[in-house]
Write an enzyme that holds these catalytic residues in place. Structure first.
Site, PDB file in Angstrom:
ATOM      1  N   HIS A 270       0.842  -1.191   0.000  1.00  0.00           N
ATOM      2  CA  HIS A 270       0.000   0.000   0.000  1.00  0.00           C
ATOM      3  C   HIS A 270       0.876   1.239   0.000  1.00  0.00           C
ATOM      4  CE1 HIS A 270      -3.142   2.831   1.134  1.00  0.00           C
ATOM      5  NE2 HIS A 270      -3.974   1.922   0.677  1.00  0.00           N
ATOM      6  N   ASP A 327      -7.948  -5.546   0.136  1.00  0.00           N
ATOM      7  CA  ASP A 327      -8.434  -6.409  -0.942  1.00  0.00           C
ATOM      8  C   ASP A 327      -8.027  -7.877  -0.784  1.00  0.00           C
ATOM      9  OD1 ASP A 327      -9.720  -4.376  -2.455  1.00  0.00           O
ATOM     10  OD2 ASP A 327      -7.771  -3.669  -3.124  1.00  0.00           O
TER      11      ASP A 327
HETATM   12  N1  CMC Z   1       3.974  -7.684  -4.691  1.00  0.00           N
HETATM   13  C1  CMC Z   1       5.304  -7.666  -4.888  1.00  0.00           C
HETATM   14  N2  CMC Z   1       6.056  -6.574  -4.769  1.00  0.00           N
HETATM   15  C2  CMC Z   1       5.450  -5.424  -4.424  1.00  0.00           C
HETATM   16  C3  CMC Z   1       4.049  -5.377  -4.203  1.00  0.00           C
HETATM   17  C4  CMC Z   1       3.326  -6.559  -4.347  1.00  0.00           C
HETATM   18  N3  CMC Z   1       2.004  -6.563  -4.159  1.00  0.00           N
HETATM   19  N4  CMC Z   1       3.719  -4.113  -3.887  1.00  0.00           N
HETATM   20  C5  CMC Z   1       4.836  -3.398  -3.908  1.00  0.00           C
HETATM   21  N5  CMC Z   1       5.891  -4.199  -4.220  1.00  0.00           N
HETATM   22  C6  CMC Z   1       7.312  -3.803  -4.280  1.00  0.00           C
HETATM   23  C7  CMC Z   1       7.601  -2.996  -5.542  1.00  0.00           C
HETATM   24  O1  CMC Z   1       8.012  -3.853  -6.572  1.00  0.00           O
HETATM   25  C8  CMC Z   1       8.685  -2.084  -5.058  1.00  0.00           C
HETATM   26  O2  CMC Z   1       9.876  -2.820  -4.990  1.00  0.00           O
HETATM   27  P1  CMC Z   1      11.303  -2.088  -5.276  1.00  0.00           P
HETATM   28  O3  CMC Z   1      11.498  -1.116  -4.165  1.00  0.00           O
HETATM   29  O4  CMC Z   1      12.299  -3.209  -5.297  1.00  0.00           O
HETATM   30  O5  CMC Z   1      11.181  -1.427  -6.618  1.00  0.00           O
HETATM   31  C9  CMC Z   1       8.287  -1.771  -3.613  1.00  0.00           C
HETATM   32  O6  CMC Z   1       7.529  -2.912  -3.187  1.00  0.00           O
HETATM   33  C10 CMC Z   1       7.448  -0.504  -3.468  1.00  0.00           C
HETATM   34  O7  CMC Z   1       6.307  -0.644  -4.308  1.00  0.00           O
HETATM   35  P2  CMC Z   1       5.709   0.487  -5.233  1.00  0.00           P
HETATM   36  O8  CMC Z   1       5.023  -0.141  -6.379  1.00  0.00           O
HETATM   37  O9  CMC Z   1       6.754   1.514  -5.504  1.00  0.00           O
HETATM   38  O10 CMC Z   1       4.658   1.114  -4.192  1.00  0.00           O
HETATM   39  P3  CMC Z   1       3.453   2.063  -4.548  1.00  0.00           P
HETATM   40  O11 CMC Z   1       3.142   2.820  -3.328  1.00  0.00           O
HETATM   41  O12 CMC Z   1       3.737   2.834  -5.782  1.00  0.00           O
HETATM   42  O13 CMC Z   1       2.272   1.035  -4.907  1.00  0.00           O
HETATM   43  C11 CMC Z   1       0.502  -0.500  -4.678  1.00  0.00           C
HETATM   44  C12 CMC Z   1       1.286   0.641  -4.013  1.00  0.00           C
HETATM   45  C13 CMC Z   1      -0.724  -0.787  -3.830  1.00  0.00           C
HETATM   46  C14 CMC Z   1       0.041  -0.060  -6.077  1.00  0.00           C
HETATM   47  C15 CMC Z   1       1.394  -1.764  -4.765  1.00  0.00           C
HETATM   48  O14 CMC Z   1       1.767  -2.195  -3.486  1.00  0.00           O
HETATM   49  C16 CMC Z   1       0.724  -2.917  -5.535  1.00  0.00           C
HETATM   50  O15 CMC Z   1       0.802  -2.974  -6.753  1.00  0.00           O
HETATM   51  N6  CMC Z   1       0.047  -3.862  -4.820  1.00  0.00           N
HETATM   52  C17 CMC Z   1      -0.699  -4.923  -5.474  1.00  0.00           C
HETATM   53  C18 CMC Z   1      -2.052  -4.417  -5.937  1.00  0.00           C
HETATM   54  C19 CMC Z   1      -3.002  -4.174  -4.770  1.00  0.00           C
HETATM   55  O16 CMC Z   1      -3.165  -5.022  -3.907  1.00  0.00           O
HETATM   56  N7  CMC Z   1      -3.680  -3.022  -4.792  1.00  0.00           N
HETATM   57  C20 CMC Z   1      -4.681  -2.678  -3.782  1.00  0.00           C
HETATM   58  C21 CMC Z   1      -4.232  -1.510  -2.956  1.00  0.00           C
HETATM   59  S1  CMC Z   1      -5.184  -1.254  -1.449  1.00  0.00           S
HETATM   60  C22 CMC Z   1      -6.829  -0.910  -1.805  1.00  0.00           C
HETATM   61  C23 CMC Z   1      -7.088  -0.173  -3.076  1.00  0.00           C
HETATM   62  O17 CMC Z   1      -6.546   0.891  -3.331  1.00  0.00           O
HETATM   63  O18 CMC Z   1      -7.907  -0.668  -3.846  1.00  0.00           O
END
Ligand code: CMC
Length: 392
Positions: A270, A327
């Protein structure tokens, strides 16, 4: 103008001052108007929380009845909506149906589109909250090829939503109080989450003085993506895939950690929570309980708990502070209730409705509001002269 800061994804840019929802991402705290989500989940109802979010305070004695009565009075939809929704292919994603139908609402209620008249805004608020479940239930039945059935008062907002979704054609349907309680709670947990992708979309569209329906419909489309609300659907697909390939999560986890293109542990991570998402904690507890009560123990729940266990003890997830988000477990509950996977995100949208509305209302009243218009850092070609086609 002045110095433009580059901040992709708005990681560090506050675009509003807001008094609606507070998140402490390090501690895993979520408050609506100051009230902890755990207390609201234990004691409140979705319509009461909707009032709290959109009006700022819990309704007083007498106010709640009036509010519920007003919302329930407007749950019906013009018959033409059946035609509108019926015109979609049966396999159309219900999120496309939902956003289109919400876009269509001002066409039917043109008297409710003035963003600056308080009474009109209140009417649009009630209409949106009232009609969202009916539209979602229509979309659900459409996808199943069933006749769409309209609302029926007297069994409560959530009870009637379930009835509209599940009552078999031409037969009676008894609403299960366990399901009503569970869905009401899930809607409360989704009701607002400050400046997330869809809410920021609602605000940016509304900042052009577009009406509430147009703004919310844009929010629904933003929610549909798998990184946002679409994650609940993606989680269930992921769990099913793991089960169907033998139930061993280690190979899947290896692909996640190798960052194979498009492979993420859905329902994890998140932008703001760097600790357990308090909503996920509530849903996880409820999933076990409700699945047992409904007599629908699901091996996917065991797979999910197994994945969580692996992740919370794995350096990749520990270093990045990745925890289950809201989720991760919700889909298992929706599934146990009988919803198809494609209906999960529309259910999120019905739940988020009061948050989108509250945020839009706050923005419209805020004298500091300006049209949303981010700047950019230009990295394209310098000025150059046009070349004729034959010279390229
Ligand atoms: N699985 C594997 N790696 C992950 C995940 C994941 N679910 N989420 C983040 N990471 C890694 C990402 O690859 C990055 O690694 P590095 O530092 O080596 O590059 C690090 O963690 C930081 O992630 P980010 O993508 O830069 O973080 P963000 O704040 O931009 O993204 C997020 C947040 C929710 C989009 C992301 O965690 C994600 O894609 N999660 C999976 C989808 C998900 O469950 N979304 C629902 C969010 S909560 C409710 C809602 O909004 O609907």
């Amino acid at each position: 103008t002045g110095v433009v800061t580059y901040d992709p994804g708005f990681m560090n840019t506050a675009s509003v001052e807001s008094a609606i929802t507070y998140i402490d991402g390090d501690e895993g705290v979520l408050l609506y108007r100051g009230y902890p989500i755990e207390e609201l989940a234990a004691h409140s109802s979705f319509l009461e929380v909707s009032y709290l979010l959109t009006h700022g305070e819990l309704p007083k004695h007498g106010q709640l009845e009036g509010w519920v009565e007003r919302v329930e009075r407007h749950t019906h939809l013009h018959d033409n909506f059946k035609a509108l929704i019926g015109a979609f292919p049966a396999n159309a994603h219900p999120m496309a149906v939902l956003s289109s139908a919400v876009s269509a609402l001002p066409g039917y209620y043109p008297e409710s589109v003035d963003p600056f008249d308080p009474q009109t805004v209140e009417l649009a608020t009630v209409l949106l909250l009232a009609k969202a479940p009916t539209i979602a239930a229509y979309a659900h039945r459409r996808a199943l090829g069933q006749q769409m059935i309209g609302p029926h008062r007297g069994i409560g907002y959530v009870g009637d939503f379930l009835r509209m979704a599940f009552q078999p054609n031409g037969a009676l349907y008894e609403v299960d109080p366990v399901m009503v309680k569970a869905l009401d709670l899930l809607l409360i947990l989704h009701a607002d989450h400050e400046q997330n992708c869809s809410t920021s979309t609602v605000r940016i569209v509304g900042s052009s003085h577009a009406n509430l329906y147009a703004s919310v419909s844009a929010g629904i489309n933003a929610l549909s993506g798998p990184l946002h609300g679409g994650a609940n659907e993606a989680v269930l697909r992921m769990l099913t895939e793991i089960r169907d390939s033998g139930g061993d999560a280690s190979d899947f986890m290896r692909r996640v950690k190798d960052k194979e293109a498009g492979v993420r542990l859905m329902g994890f991570g998140h932008r703001v929570y760097k600790n357990y998402d308090p909503r996920a904690a509530i849903v996880k507890k409820m999933a076990d309980e409700v699945l047992s009560k409904l007599g629908k123990r699901d091996d996917l729940l065991d797979i999910a708990m197994g994945l969580e266990d692996i992740a919370l003890n794995d350096d990749y997830f520990i270093e990045r502070k990745l925890y289950p988000n809201v989720d991760f477990y919700t889909g298992l509950l929706y599934k146990a209730m009988g919803f198809q996977t494609r209906m999960f995100t529309p259910l999120f949208a019905v739940g988020r409705m009061p948050g989108w509305i509250a945020q839009w209302r706050e923005m419209m009243k805020d004298p500091a509001t300006k049209i949303g218009r981010p700047r950019q850092v230009y990295v394209g070609p310098q000025r150059r002269s046009y070349t004729e086609l034959e010279d390229r």
